[in-house]
Design a protein around this motif. Sequence first.
Motif, PDB file in Angstrom:
ATOM      1  N   ALA A 136      30.316  36.061  50.798  1.00  0.00           N
ATOM      2  CA  ALA A 136      31.097  34.822  50.748  1.00  0.00           C
ATOM      3  C   ALA A 136      32.391  35.157  50.022  1.00  0.00           C
ATOM      4  O   ALA A 136      32.461  36.146  49.291  1.00  0.00           O
ATOM      5  CB  ALA A 136      30.330  33.724  50.009  1.00  0.00           C
ATOM      6  N   PRO A 137      33.439  34.347  50.211  1.00  0.00           N
ATOM      7  CA  PRO A 137      34.675  34.581  49.462  1.00  0.00           C
ATOM      8  C   PRO A 137      34.411  34.480  47.952  1.00  0.00           C
ATOM      9  O   PRO A 137      33.601  33.659  47.511  1.00  0.00           O
ATOM     10  CB  PRO A 137      35.602  33.457  49.937  1.00  0.00           C
ATOM     11  CG  PRO A 137      35.023  33.001  51.242  1.00  0.00           C
ATOM     12  CD  PRO A 137      33.548  33.217  51.135  1.00  0.00           C
ATOM     13  N   GLU A 138      35.106  35.301  47.177  1.00  0.00           N
ATOM     14  CA  GLU A 138      34.874  35.334  45.732  1.00  0.00           C
ATOM     15  C   GLU A 138      35.076  33.971  45.063  1.00  0.00           C
ATOM     16  O   GLU A 138      34.277  33.588  44.197  1.00  0.00           O
ATOM     17  CB  GLU A 138      35.685  36.451  45.096  1.00  0.00           C
ATOM     18  CG  GLU A 138      35.094  37.803  45.480  1.00  0.00           C
ATOM     19  CD  GLU A 138      36.009  39.000  45.334  1.00  0.00           C
ATOM     20  OE1 GLU A 138      37.216  38.820  45.119  1.00  0.00           O
ATOM     21  OE2 GLU A 138      35.479  40.134  45.426  1.00  0.00           O
ATOM     22  N   PRO A 139      36.083  33.164  45.448  1.00  0.00           N
ATOM     23  CA  PRO A 139      36.197  31.827  44.836  1.00  0.00           C
ATOM     24  C   PRO A 139      34.977  30.944  45.133  1.00  0.00           C
ATOM     25  O   PRO A 139      34.555  30.167  44.280  1.00  0.00           O
ATOM     26  CB  PRO A 139      37.470  31.252  45.458  1.00  0.00           C
ATOM     27  CG  PRO A 139      38.281  32.456  45.831  1.00  0.00           C
ATOM     28  CD  PRO A 139      37.260  33.479  46.275  1.00  0.00           C
ATOM     29  N   ALA A 140      34.408  31.068  46.332  1.00  0.00           N
ATOM     30  CA  ALA A 140      33.221  30.285  46.682  1.00  0.00           C
ATOM     31  C   ALA A 140      32.009  30.752  45.868  1.00  0.00           C
ATOM     32  O   ALA A 140      31.190  29.935  45.424  1.00  0.00           O
ATOM     33  CB  ALA A 140      32.935  30.383  48.177  1.00  0.00           C
ATOM     34  N   ILE A 141      31.884  32.061  45.669  1.00  0.00           N
ATOM     35  CA  ILE A 141      30.796  32.589  44.844  1.00  0.00           C
ATOM     36  C   ILE A 141      30.945  32.064  43.416  1.00  0.00           C
ATOM     37  O   ILE A 141      29.973  31.607  42.803  1.00  0.00           O
ATOM     38  CB  ILE A 141      30.778  34.132  44.877  1.00  0.00           C
ATOM     39  CG1 ILE A 141      30.370  34.623  46.278  1.00  0.00           C
ATOM     40  CG2 ILE A 141      29.830  34.690  43.814  1.00  0.00           C
ATOM     41  CD1 ILE A 141      30.468  36.130  46.470  1.00  0.00           C
ATOM     42  N   TYR A 158      25.111  34.570  33.138  1.00  0.00           N
ATOM     43  CA  TYR A 158      24.743  35.845  33.778  1.00  0.00           C
ATOM     44  C   TYR A 158      25.990  36.617  34.171  1.00  0.00           C
ATOM     45  O   TYR A 158      26.136  37.796  33.860  1.00  0.00           O
ATOM     46  CB  TYR A 158      23.858  35.550  34.997  1.00  0.00           C
ATOM     47  CG  TYR A 158      23.524  36.742  35.864  1.00  0.00           C
ATOM     48  CD1 TYR A 158      22.315  37.411  35.725  1.00  0.00           C
ATOM     49  CD2 TYR A 158      24.414  37.181  36.842  1.00  0.00           C
ATOM     50  CE1 TYR A 158      21.995  38.496  36.528  1.00  0.00           C
ATOM     51  CE2 TYR A 158      24.101  38.263  37.643  1.00  0.00           C
ATOM     52  CZ  TYR A 158      22.891  38.909  37.489  1.00  0.00           C
ATOM     53  OH  TYR A 158      22.580  39.994  38.300  1.00  0.00           O
ATOM     54  N   LEU A 159      26.911  35.948  34.864  1.00  0.00           N
ATOM     55  CA  LEU A 159      28.149  36.600  35.309  1.00  0.00           C
ATOM     56  C   LEU A 159      28.960  37.112  34.125  1.00  0.00           C
ATOM     57  O   LEU A 159      29.404  38.265  34.120  1.00  0.00           O
ATOM     58  CB  LEU A 159      28.996  35.625  36.134  1.00  0.00           C
ATOM     59  CG  LEU A 159      30.450  36.042  36.396  1.00  0.00           C
ATOM     60  CD1 LEU A 159      30.536  37.315  37.222  1.00  0.00           C
ATOM     61  CD2 LEU A 159      31.208  34.913  37.074  1.00  0.00           C
ATOM     62  N   LEU A 160      29.166  36.278  33.119  1.00  0.00           N
ATOM     63  CA  LEU A 160      30.016  36.657  31.987  1.00  0.00           C
ATOM     64  C   LEU A 160      29.392  37.780  31.160  1.00  0.00           C
ATOM     65  O   LEU A 160      30.101  38.696  30.723  1.00  0.00           O
ATOM     66  CB  LEU A 160      30.322  35.430  31.118  1.00  0.00           C
ATOM     67  CG  LEU A 160      31.105  34.319  31.832  1.00  0.00           C
ATOM     68  CD1 LEU A 160      31.237  33.089  30.942  1.00  0.00           C
ATOM     69  CD2 LEU A 160      32.465  34.813  32.319  1.00  0.00           C
ATOM     70  N   ARG A 161      28.088  37.734  30.954  1.00  0.00           N
ATOM     71  CA  ARG A 161      27.426  38.811  30.206  1.00  0.00           C
ATOM     72  C   ARG A 161      27.471  40.118  30.991  1.00  0.00           C
ATOM     73  O   ARG A 161      27.654  41.189  30.406  1.00  0.00           O
ATOM     74  CB  ARG A 161      25.978  38.430  29.865  1.00  0.00           C
ATOM     75  CG  ARG A 161      25.936  37.335  28.787  1.00  0.00           C
ATOM     76  CD  ARG A 161      24.565  37.077  28.280  1.00  0.00           C
ATOM     77  NE  ARG A 161      24.116  38.214  27.456  1.00  0.00           N
ATOM     78  CZ  ARG A 161      22.886  38.330  26.996  1.00  0.00           C
ATOM     79  NH1 ARG A 161      21.986  37.401  27.252  1.00  0.00           N
ATOM     80  NH2 ARG A 161      22.540  39.380  26.265  1.00  0.00           N
ATOM     81  N   LEU A 162      27.308  40.033  32.302  1.00  0.00           N
ATOM     82  CA  LEU A 162      27.395  41.245  33.117  1.00  0.00           C
ATOM     83  C   LEU A 162      28.799  41.823  33.056  1.00  0.00           C
ATOM     84  O   LEU A 162      28.973  43.029  32.847  1.00  0.00           O
ATOM     85  CB  LEU A 162      26.996  40.962  34.568  1.00  0.00           C
ATOM     86  CG  LEU A 162      27.118  42.154  35.526  1.00  0.00           C
ATOM     87  CD1 LEU A 162      26.275  43.341  35.064  1.00  0.00           C
ATOM     88  CD2 LEU A 162      26.733  41.726  36.942  1.00  0.00           C
ATOM     89  N   CYS A 173      34.295  47.490  38.481  1.00  0.00           N
ATOM     90  CA  CYS A 173      33.597  46.648  39.467  1.00  0.00           C
ATOM     91  C   CYS A 173      34.523  45.505  39.860  1.00  0.00           C
ATOM     92  O   CYS A 173      34.406  44.391  39.339  1.00  0.00           O
ATOM     93  CB  CYS A 173      32.278  46.123  38.910  1.00  0.00           C
ATOM     94  SG  CYS A 173      31.306  45.279  40.173  1.00  0.00           S
ATOM     95  N   PRO A 174      35.472  45.770  40.769  1.00  0.00           N
ATOM     96  CA  PRO A 174      36.448  44.738  41.147  1.00  0.00           C
ATOM     97  C   PRO A 174      35.814  43.431  41.617  1.00  0.00           C
ATOM     98  O   PRO A 174      36.341  42.358  41.331  1.00  0.00           O
ATOM     99  CB  PRO A 174      37.246  45.401  42.286  1.00  0.00           C
ATOM    100  CG  PRO A 174      37.079  46.876  42.063  1.00  0.00           C
ATOM    101  CD  PRO A 174      35.709  47.040  41.462  1.00  0.00           C
ATOM    102  N   ALA A 178      36.650  40.021  39.757  1.00  0.00           N
ATOM    103  CA  ALA A 178      37.382  38.992  40.516  1.00  0.00           C
ATOM    104  C   ALA A 178      36.652  37.651  40.446  1.00  0.00           C
ATOM    105  O   ALA A 178      37.290  36.593  40.297  1.00  0.00           O
ATOM    106  CB  ALA A 178      37.550  39.432  41.968  1.00  0.00           C
ATOM    107  N   ILE A 179      35.326  37.674  40.526  1.00  0.00           N
ATOM    108  CA  ILE A 179      34.552  36.432  40.427  1.00  0.00           C
ATOM    109  C   ILE A 179      34.683  35.857  39.012  1.00  0.00           C
ATOM    110  O   ILE A 179      34.816  34.651  38.834  1.00  0.00           O
ATOM    111  CB  ILE A 179      33.082  36.676  40.827  1.00  0.00           C
ATOM    112  CG1 ILE A 179      33.014  37.054  42.312  1.00  0.00           C
ATOM    113  CG2 ILE A 179      32.232  35.434  40.563  1.00  0.00           C
ATOM    114  CD1 ILE A 179      31.674  37.604  42.746  1.00  0.00           C
TER     115      ILE A 179
END
Length: 189
Positions: A136-141, A158-162, A173-174, A178-179
């Motif tokens: 899916a597009p990164e903004p949608a994710i 989860y995203l921020l800690r990763l 990890c672009p 980006a997300i």
Amino acid sequence: MSANTIEHNRRRFDFDGVDAIWLFGYGSLIYKVDFPFLERRPASIQGWARRFWQGSHDHRGTPEAPGRVVTLIEQPGALCKGMAYRVSPNVFEYLDVREKNGYLRFRTPMTFDNGSHAEGLVYIATADNEAYLGEAPEPAIAAQIAASSGPSGPNSEYLLRLADSLRQLEADCPHTFAIEVCLRGSASS
């Protein structure tokens, strides 16, 4: 394939006579180390890229509103940096439950930061599992992550800690970064 992979994973490998085995972590296994290990070392695997394409119905979302967590996709020339743990095989009794939502254990060659090599196991959620969400597009994710929460907490955590853990490993990890930018941008608007 069913999203619950516990029994499938338990039939995949015979650990008889094995005292310890390496496990490669590339998502929450980097920062949420709630299992015993004998040794921990930064490592990477070749030909795989980290992607937020797996649904999380059990940790960072619900069946009605799944979150998004990472899996690996094959990508020639890619390098996925993460953390390797040397563990006793009995640790998989716990990890198979933790990683049950579509993840299967596969063998993988790993390269440690000092240039040495070992074979280990890695959990990958393949496209044929019921929880797989796909590209899916990164903004949608980012929007889905911002709106999702489950028993393990907000999907955004989860995203921020990763992302923070990847920076500490000096991993490029672009996709993840980006997300993260999209998520932070939507939070400030």
